[in-house]
Design an enzyme around this catalytic site. Sequence first.
Site, mmCIF file in Angstrom:
data_model
loop_
_atom_site.group_PDB
_atom_site.id
_atom_site.type_symbol
_atom_site.label_atom_id
_atom_site.label_comp_id
_atom_site.label_asym_id
_atom_site.label_seq_id
_atom_site.Cartn_x
_atom_site.Cartn_y
_atom_site.Cartn_z
ATOM 1 N N ASN A 1 0.676 -1.150 -0.249
ATOM 2 C CA ASN A 1 0.053 0.553 -0.050
ATOM 3 C C ASN A 1 0.859 1.167 0.062
ATOM 4 O O ASN A 1 1.124 1.740 1.169
ATOM 5 C CB ASN A 1 -1.166 0.166 1.149
ATOM 6 C CG ASN A 1 -1.981 1.111 1.394
ATOM 7 O OD1 ASN A 1 -2.456 1.617 1.802
ATOM 8 N ND2 ASN A 1 -2.632 1.103 -0.189
ATOM 9 N N ASP B 1 3.931 7.939 -0.871
ATOM 10 C CA ASP B 1 5.056 9.101 -1.091
ATOM 11 C C ASP B 1 6.159 8.807 -0.492
ATOM 12 O O ASP B 1 7.747 9.254 -0.716
ATOM 13 C CB ASP B 1 4.764 10.488 -1.512
ATOM 14 C CG ASP B 1 4.180 10.898 -2.864
ATOM 15 O OD1 ASP B 1 3.863 9.745 -3.224
ATOM 16 O OD2 ASP B 1 3.857 11.929 -2.501
ATOM 17 N N HIS C 1 6.817 5.881 1.340
ATOM 18 C CA HIS C 1 8.181 4.189 0.576
ATOM 19 C C HIS C 1 8.904 5.117 -0.827
ATOM 20 O O HIS C 1 9.384 4.484 -0.814
ATOM 21 C CB HIS C 1 7.024 3.839 0.337
ATOM 22 C CG HIS C 1 6.083 3.256 1.620
ATOM 23 N ND1 HIS C 1 4.795 2.999 1.604
ATOM 24 C CD2 HIS C 1 6.676 2.158 2.363
ATOM 25 C CE1 HIS C 1 4.527 2.831 2.454
ATOM 26 N NE2 HIS C 1 5.875 2.349 3.624
ATOM 27 N N GLN D 1 3.823 -8.853 13.779
ATOM 28 C CA GLN D 1 3.317 -7.169 14.369
ATOM 29 C C GLN D 1 1.887 -6.974 14.553
ATOM 30 O O GLN D 1 1.769 -5.660 14.734
ATOM 31 C CB GLN D 1 4.358 -6.370 13.839
ATOM 32 C CG GLN D 1 3.591 -5.828 12.072
ATOM 33 C CD GLN D 1 4.781 -5.548 11.265
ATOM 34 O OE1 GLN D 1 5.289 -5.853 11.203
ATOM 35 N NE2 GLN D 1 4.524 -4.189 11.843
ATOM 36 N N GLY E 1 11.759 4.789 7.745
ATOM 37 C CA GLY E 1 11.222 6.357 7.548
ATOM 38 C C GLY E 1 11.186 6.773 9.098
ATOM 39 O O GLY E 1 10.891 5.853 9.984
ATOM 40 N N LYS E 2 11.414 7.764 9.055
ATOM 41 C CA LYS E 2 11.383 8.404 10.857
ATOM 42 C C LYS E 2 9.898 8.178 10.903
ATOM 43 O O LYS E 2 9.544 8.777 12.330
ATOM 44 C CB LYS E 2 11.885 9.322 10.771
ATOM 45 C CG LYS E 2 13.877 9.924 10.351
ATOM 46 C CD LYS E 2 14.265 10.853 11.232
ATOM 47 C CE LYS E 2 15.538 10.650 10.801
ATOM 48 N NZ LYS E 2 16.227 12.379 10.988
ATOM 49 N N LYS E 3 9.538 7.944 10.310
ATOM 50 C CA LYS E 3 7.680 7.827 11.046
ATOM 51 C C LYS E 3 7.161 6.667 11.885
ATOM 52 O O LYS E 3 7.239 7.146 12.865
ATOM 53 C CB LYS E 3 6.792 8.212 9.732
ATOM 54 C CG LYS E 3 5.120 7.797 9.587
ATOM 55 C CD LYS E 3 3.887 8.255 10.273
ATOM 56 C CE LYS E 3 2.726 8.074 10.170
ATOM 57 N NZ LYS E 3 2.801 6.820 10.116
ATOM 58 N N GLN F 1 10.273 2.822 16.130
ATOM 59 C CA GLN F 1 10.544 1.355 15.579
ATOM 60 C C GLN F 1 11.725 1.041 14.939
ATOM 61 O O GLN F 1 12.613 0.117 14.788
ATOM 62 C CB GLN F 1 9.367 1.092 14.118
ATOM 63 C CG GLN F 1 9.896 -0.089 12.739
ATOM 64 C CD GLN F 1 9.317 -0.387 11.404
ATOM 65 O OE1 GLN F 1 8.568 -0.922 11.781
ATOM 66 N NE2 GLN F 1 9.352 0.094 10.478
HETATM 67 O O1 PAF Z 1 7.056 -0.436 8.758
HETATM 68 C C1 PAF Z 1 6.459 -1.614 7.811
HETATM 69 O O2 PAF Z 1 6.254 -1.047 7.378
HETATM 70 C C2 PAF Z 1 7.005 -2.107 9.025
HETATM 71 O O3 PAF Z 1 6.689 -2.380 10.462
HETATM 72 C C3 PAF Z 1 7.942 -3.392 8.055
HETATM 73 C C4 PAF Z 1 9.359 -2.632 8.540
HETATM 74 C C5 PAF Z 1 8.199 -3.291 7.376
HETATM 75 C C6 PAF Z 1 8.228 -4.821 9.116
HETATM 76 O O4 PAF Z 1 6.861 -5.814 8.821
#
Ligand code: PAF
Length: 275
Positions: free
Chosen positions: A28, A31, A33, A57, A144-146, A150
């Site tokens: 999905n 911009d 990504h 997750q 990304g820093k968003k 993570q």
């Molecule tokens: O940030 C994401 O989209 C997910 O947490 C990741 C890093 C792809 C792991 O599933």
Amino acid sequence: MHIHTTIASLREARAVAGCVALVPTMGNLHDGHLALMRAARQQVDTVIASIFVNRLQFGQGEDFDQYPRTFEADGEQLAAAGVDHLFAPNEAEMYPQPQRYHVEPDPEIADILEGAFRPGHFRGVATVVLKLFNIVRPEVALFGKKDYQQLIVLKNMVSELALPIEIIALDTVRAVDGLAQSSRNGYLSTAERAEAPRLYRQLTAVAEAVRNGARDFSRIEAAALSELERHGWMPDYLTVRRRADLQAPKDTGEPLVVLAAARLGMTRLIDNVEV
Ligand code: PAF
């Protein structure tokens, strides 16, 4: 762009790929990504993106089933961004048996903020990312820093497990009104979409106050939280933390970040602004 649905096929391609950057995603694509893909393109011989909606997750009652799956459109965008290989395994390929070995991130970082509201979330993220790293064996990985927490969890994993991978972090990509790009923005109604940039505005206001010398963090956090609530938000947290470990600030001069998560209608949004 070559599409690989099996680990074996991806590994065969990787063996002759030179220096590789991996951009892991759950699809999905937006911009944010695509900025990661373009940055990766500048760094290495071969860019590999992955799309895998990682069940591990998502907590119970979260949006795993509804999570938007837009494979065809994603593939077109990745090819246009210069991605060489897309690794898109199905669940049977990634988890042929229940995943019984997990990465258990340090609770000091993984059980606070997002981790307090989404128990086990970072265990699921770290486990799938380590698995992707082992499959792809990239020299570089981009995030990304968003998803600030993570990013810190994954940087710590790479450092503590001595993985030979450089993590590159890119700034959050925003719409013109400031809303951070996110796959979950698609859940917002028209009215909620118009309201959504308030989260970024509150984060910016808090960051600005701190930059101007405010040190009474609880007071400015409380003011921002009540402003959100007054406009119909249900905030989980909005807090000033140290960038390095997301703990409460102690000394002056530490690099800081303001992080927030809040629900607008049925949609939970997260964002952050570095001070
Ligand atoms: O940030 C994401 O989209 C997910 O947490 C990741 C890093 C792809 C792991 O599933």
